[in-house]
Design a protein around this motif. Structure first.
Motif, PDB file in Angstrom:
ATOM      1  N   ILE A  98       0.858  -1.187   0.000  1.00  0.00           N
ATOM      2  CA  ILE A  98       0.000   0.000   0.000  1.00  0.00           C
ATOM      3  C   ILE A  98       0.897   1.242   0.000  1.00  0.00           C
ATOM      4  CG2 ILE A  98      -2.063  -1.013   1.017  1.00  0.00           C
ATOM      5  CD1 ILE A  98      -1.095  -0.033   3.724  1.00  0.00           C
ATOM      6  N   PRO A  99       1.449   1.609  -1.142  1.00  0.00           N
ATOM      7  CA  PRO A  99       2.477   2.654  -1.189  1.00  0.00           C
ATOM      8  C   PRO A  99       2.024   4.036  -0.747  1.00  0.00           C
ATOM      9  CG  PRO A  99       1.761   2.076  -3.396  1.00  0.00           C
ATOM     10  CD  PRO A  99       1.118   1.103  -2.457  1.00  0.00           C
ATOM     11  N   GLY A 100       0.769   4.376  -0.883  1.00  0.00           N
ATOM     12  CA  GLY A 100       0.338   5.736  -0.582  1.00  0.00           C
ATOM     13  C   GLY A 100      -0.056   5.980   0.864  1.00  0.00           C
ATOM     14  N   ILE A 101       0.041   4.996   1.719  1.00  0.00           N
ATOM     15  CA  ILE A 101      -0.440   5.132   3.089  1.00  0.00           C
ATOM     16  C   ILE A 101       0.713   5.473   4.024  1.00  0.00           C
ATOM     17  CG2 ILE A 101      -1.674   4.011   4.979  1.00  0.00           C
ATOM     18  CD1 ILE A 101      -3.333   4.452   2.426  1.00  0.00           C
ATOM     19  N   ARG A 102       0.861   6.738   4.322  1.00  0.00           N
ATOM     20  CA  ARG A 102       1.832   7.236   5.300  1.00  0.00           C
ATOM     21  C   ARG A 102       3.254   6.739   5.075  1.00  0.00           C
ATOM     22  NH1 ARG A 102      -1.094   5.400  10.557  1.00  0.00           N
ATOM     23  NH2 ARG A 102      -3.127   5.287   9.647  1.00  0.00           N
ATOM     24  N   GLY A 103       3.626   6.450   3.844  1.00  0.00           N
ATOM     25  CA  GLY A 103       4.975   5.970   3.553  1.00  0.00           C
ATOM     26  C   GLY A 103       5.253   4.592   4.128  1.00  0.00           C
ATOM     27  N   PHE A 104       4.228   3.818   4.334  1.00  0.00           N
ATOM     28  CA  PHE A 104       4.341   2.507   4.977  1.00  0.00           C
ATOM     29  C   PHE A 104       3.875   1.431   4.002  1.00  0.00           C
ATOM     30  CE2 PHE A 104       2.872  -0.070   8.934  1.00  0.00           C
ATOM     31  CZ  PHE A 104       4.052  -0.780   8.936  1.00  0.00           C
ATOM     32  N   ALA A 105       4.620   1.298   2.894  1.00  0.00           N
ATOM     33  CA  ALA A 105       4.216   0.395   1.821  1.00  0.00           C
ATOM     34  C   ALA A 105       4.173  -1.065   2.263  1.00  0.00           C
ATOM     35  CB  ALA A 105       5.158   0.540   0.626  1.00  0.00           C
ATOM     36  N   ASN A 106       5.047  -1.460   3.175  1.00  0.00           N
ATOM     37  CA  ASN A 106       5.113  -2.852   3.601  1.00  0.00           C
ATOM     38  C   ASN A 106       4.204  -3.158   4.783  1.00  0.00           C
ATOM     39  OD1 ASN A 106       6.987  -3.723   1.693  1.00  0.00           O
ATOM     40  ND2 ASN A 106       8.657  -2.862   2.881  1.00  0.00           N
ATOM     41  N   ALA A 107       3.183  -2.379   4.979  1.00  0.00           N
ATOM     42  CA  ALA A 107       2.289  -2.536   6.127  1.00  0.00           C
ATOM     43  C   ALA A 107       1.695  -3.943   6.244  1.00  0.00           C
ATOM     44  CB  ALA A 107       1.188  -1.489   6.089  1.00  0.00           C
ATOM     45  N   PRO A 108       1.221  -4.576   5.154  1.00  0.00           N
ATOM     46  CA  PRO A 108       0.656  -5.921   5.326  1.00  0.00           C
ATOM     47  C   PRO A 108       1.659  -6.911   5.918  1.00  0.00           C
ATOM     48  CG  PRO A 108       0.046  -5.059   3.200  1.00  0.00           C
ATOM     49  CD  PRO A 108       1.048  -4.097   3.786  1.00  0.00           C
ATOM     50  N   LYS A 109       2.891  -6.802   5.528  1.00  0.00           N
ATOM     51  CA  LYS A 109       3.929  -7.711   6.015  1.00  0.00           C
ATOM     52  C   LYS A 109       4.347  -7.359   7.441  1.00  0.00           C
ATOM     53  CE  LYS A 109       8.531  -9.311   4.726  1.00  0.00           C
ATOM     54  NZ  LYS A 109       9.593  -9.158   3.724  1.00  0.00           N
ATOM     55  N   ARG A 110       4.541  -6.079   7.707  1.00  0.00           N
ATOM     56  CA  ARG A 110       5.046  -5.644   9.007  1.00  0.00           C
ATOM     57  C   ARG A 110       4.018  -5.790  10.128  1.00  0.00           C
ATOM     58  NH1 ARG A 110       9.554  -6.215   7.095  1.00  0.00           N
ATOM     59  NH2 ARG A 110      10.678  -4.540   6.086  1.00  0.00           N
ATOM     60  N   THR A 111       2.747  -5.571   9.830  1.00  0.00           N
ATOM     61  CA  THR A 111       1.740  -5.632  10.888  1.00  0.00           C
ATOM     62  C   THR A 111       1.538  -7.040  11.431  1.00  0.00           C
ATOM     63  OG1 THR A 111      -0.004  -5.780   9.228  1.00  0.00           O
ATOM     64  CG2 THR A 111       0.434  -3.609  10.171  1.00  0.00           C
ATOM     65  N   GLN A 112       1.970  -8.050  10.703  1.00  0.00           N
ATOM     66  CA  GLN A 112       1.830  -9.411  11.219  1.00  0.00           C
ATOM     67  C   GLN A 112       3.151  -9.974  11.733  1.00  0.00           C
ATOM     68  OE1 GLN A 112       0.376 -12.503   8.817  1.00  0.00           O
ATOM     69  NE2 GLN A 112       2.241 -12.760   7.681  1.00  0.00           N
ATOM     70  N   ALA A 113       4.237  -9.187  11.664  1.00  0.00           N
ATOM     71  CA  ALA A 113       5.552  -9.652  12.110  1.00  0.00           C
ATOM     72  C   ALA A 113       5.620  -9.725  13.636  1.00  0.00           C
ATOM     73  CB  ALA A 113       6.634  -8.724  11.585  1.00  0.00           C
ATOM     74  N   LYS A 114       6.259 -10.761  14.128  1.00  0.00           N
ATOM     75  CA  LYS A 114       6.392 -10.953  15.562  1.00  0.00           C
ATOM     76  C   LYS A 114       7.173  -9.801  16.208  1.00  0.00           C
ATOM     77  CE  LYS A 114       7.060 -15.075  17.486  1.00  0.00           C
ATOM     78  NZ  LYS A 114       7.726 -16.336  17.812  1.00  0.00           N
ATOM     79  N   GLY A 115       8.213  -9.313  15.524  1.00  0.00           N
ATOM     80  CA  GLY A 115       9.032  -8.239  16.072  1.00  0.00           C
ATOM     81  C   GLY A 115       8.449  -6.853  15.885  1.00  0.00           C
ATOM     82  N   GLY A 116       7.340  -6.734  15.179  1.00  0.00           N
ATOM     83  CA  GLY A 116       6.715  -5.437  14.951  1.00  0.00           C
ATOM     84  C   GLY A 116       7.479  -4.614  13.920  1.00  0.00           C
ATOM     85  N   TRP A 117       7.332  -3.305  13.994  1.00  0.00           N
ATOM     86  CA  TRP A 117       8.015  -2.401  13.073  1.00  0.00           C
ATOM     87  C   TRP A 117       8.406  -1.141  13.825  1.00  0.00           C
ATOM     88  CZ3 TRP A 117       2.806  -3.084  13.278  1.00  0.00           C
ATOM     89  CH2 TRP A 117       2.004  -1.970  13.396  1.00  0.00           C
ATOM     90  N   ARG A 118       9.425  -0.478  13.323  1.00  0.00           N
ATOM     91  CA  ARG A 118       9.904   0.748  13.959  1.00  0.00           C
ATOM     92  C   ARG A 118       9.246   1.941  13.294  1.00  0.00           C
ATOM     93  NH1 ARG A 118      13.732   1.368  17.319  1.00  0.00           N
ATOM     94  NH2 ARG A 118      14.874   2.981  16.212  1.00  0.00           N
ATOM     95  N   THR A 119       8.854   2.896  14.110  1.00  0.00           N
ATOM     96  CA  THR A 119       8.224   4.104  13.613  1.00  0.00           C
ATOM     97  C   THR A 119       8.667   5.291  14.452  1.00  0.00           C
ATOM     98  OG1 THR A 119       6.108   5.111  13.013  1.00  0.00           O
ATOM     99  CG2 THR A 119       6.148   3.808  15.019  1.00  0.00           C
ATOM    100  N   GLN A 120       8.610   6.444  13.872  1.00  0.00           N
ATOM    101  CA  GLN A 120       9.016   7.644  14.581  1.00  0.00           C
ATOM    102  C   GLN A 120       7.813   8.263  15.292  1.00  0.00           C
ATOM    103  OE1 GLN A 120      10.994  10.397  11.992  1.00  0.00           O
ATOM    104  NE2 GLN A 120      12.444  10.977  13.572  1.00  0.00           N
ATOM    105  N   SER A 121       8.004   8.629  16.546  1.00  0.00           N
ATOM    106  CA  SER A 121       6.930   9.258  17.301  1.00  0.00           C
ATOM    107  C   SER A 121       6.704  10.672  16.797  1.00  0.00           C
ATOM    108  CB  SER A 121       7.278   9.309  18.795  1.00  0.00           C
ATOM    109  OG  SER A 121       7.381   8.012  19.308  1.00  0.00           O
ATOM    110  N   TRP A 122       5.450  11.082  16.804  1.00  0.00           N
ATOM    111  CA  TRP A 122       5.122  12.431  16.350  1.00  0.00           C
ATOM    112  C   TRP A 122       5.581  13.442  17.388  1.00  0.00           C
ATOM    113  CZ3 TRP A 122       3.543  13.144  11.539  1.00  0.00           C
ATOM    114  CH2 TRP A 122       2.990  12.074  10.875  1.00  0.00           C
ATOM    115  N   GLY A 123       6.175  14.513  16.937  1.00  0.00           N
ATOM    116  CA  GLY A 123       6.547  15.607  17.828  1.00  0.00           C
ATOM    117  C   GLY A 123       7.974  15.569  18.310  1.00  0.00           C
ATOM    118  N   ASN A 124       8.396  14.491  18.955  1.00  0.00           N
ATOM    119  CA  ASN A 124       9.735  14.484  19.530  1.00  0.00           C
ATOM    120  C   ASN A 124      10.773  13.759  18.675  1.00  0.00           C
ATOM    121  OD1 ASN A 124       9.109  11.819  19.990  1.00  0.00           O
ATOM    122  ND2 ASN A 124       8.966  11.999  22.208  1.00  0.00           N
ATOM    123  N   GLY A 125      10.375  13.048  17.646  1.00  0.00           N
ATOM    124  CA  GLY A 125      11.312  12.414  16.714  1.00  0.00           C
ATOM    125  C   GLY A 125      12.011  11.184  17.245  1.00  0.00           C
TER     126      GLY A 125
END
Length: 167
Positions: A98-125
């Protein structure tokens, strides 16, 4: 432009599908028969796609109501696919990027991964790890592969009987 490879897919292999496709090509109206077979196979796999969609929609969402919604965007990209020829012949359910969704094209794969995914928190970086619902796609089909295989074989047998009836 080349098509993106699927992120998640479940394939149903059935003996004789290649032979049936060859026989369809030999028929006078083979294109129409192939189209009908593909439609019937997709119909048989729609319940599997629906289960996968419900699997991602069941993932919890603790964040604010940001738009576009991640879970529903992933669910929209889950579809049954049938190919009758080319590099592979078969039927499967898959979820595409899903390339157009918040720059998270690999969302289907990452959302089911045991280790999760890394993301930047809003505001403090600062970076944090988010986790989704582990194996939501795979668990949706657990224990049902034989039922989907039988359904696909039923669609193939109906087409084979139709061809044999002409002959």
């Amino acid at each position: 432009m080349a098509e993106d490879p699927p992120l998640l897919d479940v394939e149903v292999q059935a003996e004789g599908l290649d032979g049936l496709v060859r026989r369809l090509r030999e028929e006078e109206d083979g294109a129409a028969l192939r189209k009908e077979l593909a439609k019937n196979l997709r119909e048989e796999l729609k319940p599997a796609a629906a289960l996968a969609k419900s699997g991602i929609m069941a993932m919890s969402s603790a964040g604010p109501g940001t738009s576009p919604a991640l879970r529903s965007s992933i669910a929209k990209r889950i579809k049954p696919e049938v190919k009758l020829g080319g590099r592979w012949t078969g039927a499967r359910v898959k979820s595409r990027k899903i390339p157009g969704i918040r720059g998270f094209a690999n969302a289907p794969k990452r959302t089911q991964a045991k280790g999760g995914w890394r993301t930047q928190s809003w505001g403090n970086g600062t970076w944090r790890t988010q986790t989704g619902r582990v194996d939501w796609f795979d668990r949706a089909m657990d224990g049902r592969l034989n039922a989907y295989r039988k359904a696909c074989l039923k669609a193939m047998e109906a087409m084979a009987a139709r061809i044999a009836g002409r002959g």
